[in-house]
Design a protein around this motif. Structure first.
Motif, PDB file in Angstrom:
ATOM      1  N   ASN A  11       4.695   7.739   0.915  1.00 40.37           N
ATOM      2  CA  ASN A  11       3.387   8.324   1.240  1.00 40.37           C
ATOM      3  C   ASN A  11       3.519   9.819   1.524  1.00 40.37           C
ATOM      4  O   ASN A  11       2.947  10.348   2.469  1.00 40.37           O
ATOM      5  CB  ASN A  11       2.754   7.604   2.430  1.00 40.37           C
ATOM      6  CG  ASN A  11       2.637   6.111   2.194  1.00 40.37           C
ATOM      7  OD1 ASN A  11       2.461   5.662   1.062  1.00 40.37           O
ATOM      8  ND2 ASN A  11       2.745   5.326   3.257  1.00 40.37           N
ATOM      9  N   ASN A  12       4.348  10.483   0.696  1.00 43.88           N
ATOM     10  CA  ASN A  12       4.576  11.934   0.758  1.00 43.88           C
ATOM     11  C   ASN A  12       5.370  12.383   1.977  1.00 43.88           C
ATOM     12  O   ASN A  12       5.510  13.589   2.211  1.00 43.88           O
ATOM     13  CB  ASN A  12       3.253  12.702   0.689  1.00 43.88           C
ATOM     14  CG  ASN A  12       2.534  12.487  -0.630  1.00 43.88           C
ATOM     15  OD1 ASN A  12       3.169  12.430  -1.685  1.00 43.88           O
ATOM     16  ND2 ASN A  12       1.215  12.343  -0.577  1.00 43.88           N
ATOM     17  N   ASP A  23       0.807  -1.226   0.000  1.00 43.78           N
ATOM     18  CA  ASP A  23       0.000   0.000   0.000  1.00 43.78           C
ATOM     19  C   ASP A  23       0.837   1.272   0.000  1.00 43.78           C
ATOM     20  O   ASP A  23       0.305   2.371  -0.157  1.00 43.78           O
ATOM     21  CB  ASP A  23      -0.934   0.010   1.218  1.00 43.78           C
ATOM     22  CG  ASP A  23      -1.979  -1.096   1.150  1.00 43.78           C
ATOM     23  OD1 ASP A  23      -2.326  -1.496   0.019  1.00 43.78           O
ATOM     24  OD2 ASP A  23      -2.430  -1.556   2.211  1.00 43.78           O
ATOM     25  N   ASP A  24       2.137   1.157   0.202  1.00 45.50           N
ATOM     26  CA  ASP A  24       2.997   2.338   0.270  1.00 45.50           C
ATOM     27  C   ASP A  24       3.256   2.901  -1.127  1.00 45.50           C
ATOM     28  O   ASP A  24       3.433   2.163  -2.094  1.00 45.50           O
ATOM     29  CB  ASP A  24       4.339   1.997   0.919  1.00 45.50           C
ATOM     30  CG  ASP A  24       4.239   1.858   2.427  1.00 45.50           C
ATOM     31  OD1 ASP A  24       3.371   2.522   3.016  1.00 45.50           O
ATOM     32  OD2 ASP A  24       5.033   1.098   3.008  1.00 45.50           O
ATOM     33  N   SER A  25       3.308   4.210  -1.196  1.00 48.43           N
ATOM     34  CA  SER A  25       3.652   4.905  -2.437  1.00 48.43           C
ATOM     35  C   SER A  25       5.035   5.527  -2.267  1.00 48.43           C
ATOM     36  O   SER A  25       5.227   6.416  -1.437  1.00 48.43           O
ATOM     37  CB  SER A  25       2.618   5.990  -2.734  1.00 48.43           C
ATOM     38  OG  SER A  25       3.021   6.785  -3.830  1.00 48.43           O
TER      39      SER A  25
END
Length: 415
Positions: A385-386, A354-356
């Motif tokens: 995640n930014n 799920d990590d970006s």
């Protein structure tokens, strides 16, 4: 009508089951008992899951992981320590050492960590502080009551409570210095055993995140790991007359299954607390749980820890960048027209599906010769995640001298 109602109930139940199966489980949805909790990647310090993890609260005997690491780093493990009246007066849980009783300090480390004895914590703090004073004359301004600095701790049996507290203050000063060194953001130590206390500055406290970071630091010490992994041990005083049986209270301890260290704690103010470290071939995790229930719910911490470990296993280690990654930048007035910029290191951290992960390269449009291979010319910024995770410097793969023109040579000759 009745059958339609039953059918509607079945559909509702199935809908709930689908939500439970396919919706991601968050810390809050999991219903952790702990009011303040965190799961971190031990290597990067990244928070993988947390709830109120930066709130400052009491930490009880989880304090003792810092007590142990400070003693290990500052005192000879064979130093003979003496019990003061102040140390002997500590409340339960106790080793029940008596004033004047002497031990090898290394033996007391097991009392500190396996049984969480409060008197042992103070014995360690006072004696380690005295040992440090013997080594460093510049630190002796606060201790005019000490007549000798010859590493003979026997005088501690005769000092009063106020003098003992001065030695303890010297030791907790080292604990607070270490907290600054390892970049803890909101931790303050007053007692070496974790008993609740306040002074003119603040109260004895940490955050779940700071506590997990402390454990991440401690597990790099082999002696720390050996002591906290000991299941049981018998120690004695230096005379050999009195023996003490010690049993580890860390119920989850099992290096073969990944739990490599841990420490429990409890006070009426702090509630049940627990900090532990998990390690396998793919990841190293640290977990901290504060205010994880009050009597009779002492088992809440075990279920919370198991849940967070399972959550952490969903993360795998990814490696980003090494010398194989090259960025080409034009070079103005250089012997070569292009320069290869390469990362000065690689980085590894845990990510889940799920990590970006976002990578941002900060590279100049052109470089002016000469280019020096030891100089930094850019950076790679990595975000998950930014949130910023790490910045990696970019250096020139090789130096590039400035191009020399014939006219420049002629001008030099006739100058």
């Amino acid at each position: 009508m009745k059958s339609f109602k039953n059918f509607s109930i079945i559909i509702l139940v199935l809908s709930l089951l689908v939500c439970c199966i396919f919706c991601p489980v968050t810390t809050q949805a999991a219903g952790l008992y702990s009011k303040y909790s965190v799961l971190i990647d031990s290597d990067s310090g990244r928070i993988l899951s947390g709830s109120n993890e930066t709130t400052a609260v009491s930490m009880a005997s989880t304090t003792k992981i810092m007590t142990l690491i400070i003693a290990l780093e500052n005192c000879d493990k064979n130093f003979v320590v003496t019990t003061s009246a102040y140390a002997a007066s500590m409340p339960d849980v106790q080793l029940n050492a008596v004033t004047g009783e002497q031990f090898i300090i290394n033996d007391l480390y097991y009392s500190l960590m396996l049984e969480s004895h409060n008197d042992s914590a103070v014995i360690i703090a006072e004696n380690a502080a005295y040992y440090l004073l013997c080594k460093n004359p510049s630190l002796r301004s606060e201790t005019p009551f000490i007549n000798n600095y010859n590493y003979d701790s026997s005088f501690l049996s005769e000092i009063n409570h106020e003098q003992s507290e001065i030695l303890v203050h010297i030791f907790t000063g080292l604990m607070n210095e270490k907290a600054d060194d390892i970049l803890l953001s909101d931790t303050y130590y007053i007692t070496p055993n974790g008993l609740d206390a306040e002074d003119n500055y603040s109260f004895h406290h940490t955050t779940a995140y700071d506590l997990a970071k402390t454990m991440a630091y401690c597990i790099n010490n082999e002696d720390f790991l050996y002591i906290t992994q000991t299941v049981s041990k018998t120690i004695s005083d230096t005379t050999g007359r009195y023996h003490y049986q010690l049993n580890n209270k860390n119920r989850l301890l099992n290096p073969n299954e990944g739990i490599i260290s841990g420490k429990t704690g409890f006070t009426n103010k702090a509630g049940y607390c627990y900090v532990c470290a998990y390690k396998d071939k793919n990841r190293t995790l640290c977990i901290a749980l504060l205010a994880c229930g009050w009597p009779p719910n002492k088992n809440y911490k075990w279920s919370d820890a198991r849940y967070l470990i399972a959550l952490g296993k969903q993360y795998s280690r990814n490696k980003y960048f090494n010398n194989e990654y090259t960025f080409y930048v034009p070079v103005s007035k250089g012997k070569n027209s292009f320069c290869e910029l390469i990362p000065d290191c690689s980085i590894e951290f845990l990510v889940c599906e799920d990590d970006s992960v976002t990578i941002q390269a900060d590279i100049p449009e052109v470089l002016s010769a000469p280019v020096n291979s030891s100089q930094i010319y850019g950076a790679i910024n990595i975000y998950v995640n930014n949130e910023p995770i790490r910045s990696i410097s970019l250096k020139a793969k090789q130096s590039i001298p400035k191009k020399v023109h014939v006219l420049d040579i002629i001008n030099k000759i006739f100058q």
